[in-house]
Scaffold this motif. Structure first.
Motif, PDB file in Angstrom:
ATOM      1  N   ARG A  30       0.842  -1.206   0.000  1.00 44.25           N
ATOM      2  CA  ARG A  30       0.000   0.000   0.000  1.00 44.25           C
ATOM      3  C   ARG A  30       0.881   1.261   0.000  1.00 44.25           C
ATOM      4  O   ARG A  30       0.623   2.209  -0.731  1.00 44.25           O
ATOM      5  N   TYR A  31       1.923   1.267   0.816  1.00 52.31           N
ATOM      6  CA  TYR A  31       2.843   2.408   0.885  1.00 52.31           C
ATOM      7  C   TYR A  31       3.487   2.666  -0.477  1.00 52.31           C
ATOM      8  O   TYR A  31       3.515   3.803  -0.958  1.00 52.31           O
ATOM      9  N   ILE A  32       3.987   1.628  -1.120  1.00 52.41           N
ATOM     10  CA  ILE A  32       4.638   1.783  -2.420  1.00 52.41           C
ATOM     11  C   ILE A  32       3.620   2.217  -3.480  1.00 52.41           C
ATOM     12  O   ILE A  32       3.899   3.097  -4.295  1.00 52.41           O
ATOM     13  N   ALA A  33       2.430   1.624  -3.461  1.00 58.24           N
ATOM     14  CA  ALA A  33       1.398   1.979  -4.444  1.00 58.24           C
ATOM     15  C   ALA A  33       1.003   3.441  -4.319  1.00 58.24           C
ATOM     16  O   ALA A  33       0.783   4.120  -5.328  1.00 58.24           O
ATOM     17  N   ARG A  34       0.933   3.950  -3.118  1.00 54.84           N
ATOM     18  CA  ARG A  34       0.566   5.350  -2.918  1.00 54.84           C
ATOM     19  C   ARG A  34       1.663   6.292  -3.377  1.00 54.84           C
ATOM     20  O   ARG A  34       1.387   7.418  -3.780  1.00 54.84           O
ATOM     21  N   ARG A  35       2.893   5.834  -3.321  1.00 58.12           N
ATOM     22  CA  ARG A  35       4.002   6.680  -3.758  1.00 58.12           C
ATOM     23  C   ARG A  35       4.249   6.564  -5.252  1.00 58.12           C
ATOM     24  O   ARG A  35       4.694   7.531  -5.874  1.00 58.12           O
ATOM     25  N   LEU A  36       3.988   5.406  -5.844  1.00 54.54           N
ATOM     26  CA  LEU A  36       4.271   5.208  -7.263  1.00 54.54           C
ATOM     27  C   LEU A  36       3.009   4.794  -8.001  1.00 54.54           C
ATOM     28  O   LEU A  36       2.302   5.631  -8.512  1.00 54.54           O
ATOM     29  N   SER A  37       2.736   3.508  -8.069  1.00 62.26           N
ATOM     30  CA  SER A  37       1.523   3.010  -8.723  1.00 62.26           C
ATOM     31  C   SER A  37       1.302   1.570  -8.295  1.00 62.26           C
ATOM     32  O   SER A  37       2.213   0.915  -7.793  1.00 62.26           O
ATOM     33  N   ASP A  38       0.085   1.079  -8.534  1.00 53.61           N
ATOM     34  CA  ASP A  38      -0.226  -0.316  -8.193  1.00 53.61           C
ATOM     35  C   ASP A  38       0.669  -1.278  -8.966  1.00 53.61           C
ATOM     36  O   ASP A  38       1.142  -2.279  -8.422  1.00 53.61           O
ATOM     37  N   ASP A  39       0.897  -0.982 -10.240  1.00 53.22           N
ATOM     38  CA  ASP A  39       1.719  -1.866 -11.066  1.00 53.22           C
ATOM     39  C   ASP A  39       3.129  -1.988 -10.506  1.00 53.22           C
ATOM     40  O   ASP A  39       3.672  -3.090 -10.390  1.00 53.22           O
ATOM     41  N   LEU A  40       3.728  -0.856 -10.182  1.00 54.40           N
ATOM     42  CA  LEU A  40       5.080  -0.886  -9.620  1.00 54.40           C
ATOM     43  C   LEU A  40       5.091  -1.498  -8.229  1.00 54.40           C
ATOM     44  O   LEU A  40       6.045  -2.172  -7.844  1.00 54.40           O
ATOM     45  N   ALA A  41       4.035  -1.272  -7.474  1.00 56.01           N
ATOM     46  CA  ALA A  41       3.977  -1.789  -6.098  1.00 56.01           C
ATOM     47  C   ALA A  41       4.014  -3.308  -6.070  1.00 56.01           C
ATOM     48  O   ALA A  41       4.631  -3.893  -5.177  1.00 56.01           O
ATOM     49  N   HIS A  74      14.000   2.970   0.003  1.00 57.41           N
ATOM     50  CA  HIS A  74      15.179   2.960  -0.867  1.00 57.41           C
ATOM     51  C   HIS A  74      14.814   2.484  -2.276  1.00 57.41           C
ATOM     52  O   HIS A  74      15.324   3.023  -3.263  1.00 57.41           O
ATOM     53  N   LEU A  75      13.927   1.508  -2.379  1.00 59.12           N
ATOM     54  CA  LEU A  75      13.495   1.058  -3.702  1.00 59.12           C
ATOM     55  C   LEU A  75      12.672   2.140  -4.403  1.00 59.12           C
ATOM     56  O   LEU A  75      12.793   2.341  -5.608  1.00 59.12           O
ATOM     57  N   VAL A  76      11.843   2.846  -3.635  1.00 59.54           N
ATOM     58  CA  VAL A  76      11.059   3.943  -4.213  1.00 59.54           C
ATOM     59  C   VAL A  76      12.001   5.034  -4.727  1.00 59.54           C
ATOM     60  O   VAL A  76      11.755   5.628  -5.779  1.00 59.54           O
ATOM     61  N   ALA A  77      13.091   5.258  -4.000  1.00 60.40           N
ATOM     62  CA  ALA A  77      14.050   6.289  -4.423  1.00 60.40           C
ATOM     63  C   ALA A  77      14.603   5.982  -5.814  1.00 60.40           C
ATOM     64  O   ALA A  77      14.872   6.901  -6.587  1.00 60.40           O
ATOM     65  N   ARG A  78      14.730   4.702  -6.121  1.00 57.86           N
ATOM     66  CA  ARG A  78      15.186   4.326  -7.463  1.00 57.86           C
ATOM     67  C   ARG A  78      14.173   4.755  -8.521  1.00 57.86           C
ATOM     68  O   ARG A  78      14.511   4.960  -9.670  1.00 57.86           O
ATOM     69  N   HIS A  79      12.952   4.859  -8.117  1.00 53.76           N
ATOM     70  CA  HIS A  79      11.888   5.259  -9.040  1.00 53.76           C
ATOM     71  C   HIS A  79      11.477   6.710  -8.794  1.00 53.76           C
ATOM     72  O   HIS A  79      10.367   7.120  -9.120  1.00 53.76           O
ATOM     73  N   HIS A  80      12.388   7.461  -8.246  1.00 55.72           N
ATOM     74  CA  HIS A  80      12.126   8.846  -7.850  1.00 55.72           C
ATOM     75  C   HIS A  80      11.577   9.696  -8.991  1.00 55.72           C
ATOM     76  O   HIS A  80      10.609  10.429  -8.821  1.00 55.72           O
ATOM     77  N   ARG A  81      12.179   9.608 -10.137  1.00 50.38           N
ATOM     78  CA  ARG A  81      11.720  10.448 -11.249  1.00 50.38           C
ATOM     79  C   ARG A  81      10.269  10.149 -11.603  1.00 50.38           C
ATOM     80  O   ARG A  81       9.489  11.065 -11.868  1.00 50.38           O
ATOM     81  N   ALA A  82       9.900   8.887 -11.582  1.00 46.06           N
ATOM     82  CA  ALA A  82       8.506   8.527 -11.881  1.00 46.06           C
ATOM     83  C   ALA A  82       7.575   9.101 -10.826  1.00 46.06           C
ATOM     84  O   ALA A  82       6.491   9.592 -11.140  1.00 46.06           O
ATOM     85  N   GLU A  83       8.010   9.069  -9.575  1.00 43.43           N
ATOM     86  CA  GLU A  83       7.193   9.621  -8.491  1.00 43.43           C
ATOM     87  C   GLU A  83       6.997  11.123  -8.670  1.00 43.43           C
ATOM     88  O   GLU A  83       5.875  11.630  -8.564  1.00 43.43           O
ATOM     89  N   VAL A  84       8.067  11.844  -8.955  1.00 43.53           N
ATOM     90  CA  VAL A  84       7.966  13.298  -9.123  1.00 43.53           C
ATOM     91  C   VAL A  84       7.072  13.627 -10.310  1.00 43.53           C
ATOM     92  O   VAL A  84       6.225  14.514 -10.227  1.00 43.53           O
ATOM     93  N   ARG A  85       7.234  12.903 -11.414  1.00 41.06           N
ATOM     94  CA  ARG A  85       6.362  13.134 -12.579  1.00 41.06           C
ATOM     95  C   ARG A  85       4.900  12.914 -12.199  1.00 41.06           C
ATOM     96  O   ARG A  85       4.019  13.656 -12.631  1.00 41.06           O
TER      97      ARG A  85
END
Length: 183
Positions: A30-41, A74-85
């Motif tokens: 849930r934490y990862i999905a809220r920061r990025l997306s369900d697919d990435l989570a 730390h894994l979300v940080a790898r996807h930082h650009r996607a999160e900011v977009r």
């Protein structure tokens, strides 16, 4: 005659990891999905537990929950650009799928009329400040747990959270959307 090594885990270790997975997977996902997306989570949550399993948990680190959220962050940080977009896109449009994770998060943090500005403000935060805010807001972690997750002092968590709140309030026009100011 050479003996074949036993490559299976001892039953107690396997049972412990199954319990750890069953207890914490939904929250991490849930934490990862809220920061990025369900697919990435889906993929990243699995990566969290794979990394945890491979890295081994050291009880001297403290509680296991913040440790897992630290790996996730730390894994979300790898996807930082996607999160900011994603946050920037939310700041430009009010049209989102109903009942999306962003809606749930932003509704808890601000009134719906400020969603775009809040998303833009979140995108504008330094990653380390955004991590603290979102671990608190989305992960529901305490200051001590955020400190453990990010391996930083608790005082640093408090100062980053304070700084981020000030920046978010300023971006929202110094209005607290959770208070009724209509008198």
């Amino acid at each position: 005659m050479a003996m074949t090594p036993d490559l299976t885990d001892p039953p107690d270790l396997r049972a412990g990891w199954e319990e750890l997975f069953n207890t914490h997977f939904a929250g991490i996902h849930r934490y990862i999905a809220r920061r990025l997306s369900d697919d990435l989570a889906d993929d990243l949550a699995a990566e969290v537990f794979l990394a945890a399993y491979r890295g081994g948990y050291d009880a001297a680190r403290g509680e296991v929950r913040p440790w897992l959220y630290g790996i996730a962050t730390h894994l979300v940080a790898r996807h930082h650009r996607a999160e900011v977009r994603r946050w920037k896109a939310l700041s430009r449009t009010a049209e989102r799928p109903e009942h999306s994770h962003e809606d749930a998060t932003l509704t808890r943090v601000a009134a719906s009329g400020l969603t775009g500005r809040l998303a833009g403000a979140l995108a504008g935060l330094k990653r380390r400040d955004r991590d603290v805010v979102l671990l608190s807001a989305l992960g529901g972690l305490s200051h001590a747990e955020v400190a453990a997750a990010l391996d930083i002092p608790a005082g640093t968590v408090a100062s980053r959270l304070s700084r981020a709140r000030k920046q978010l309030r300023k971006a929202l026009g110094d209005v607290n959307p959770l208070e009724d100011n209509h008198g």
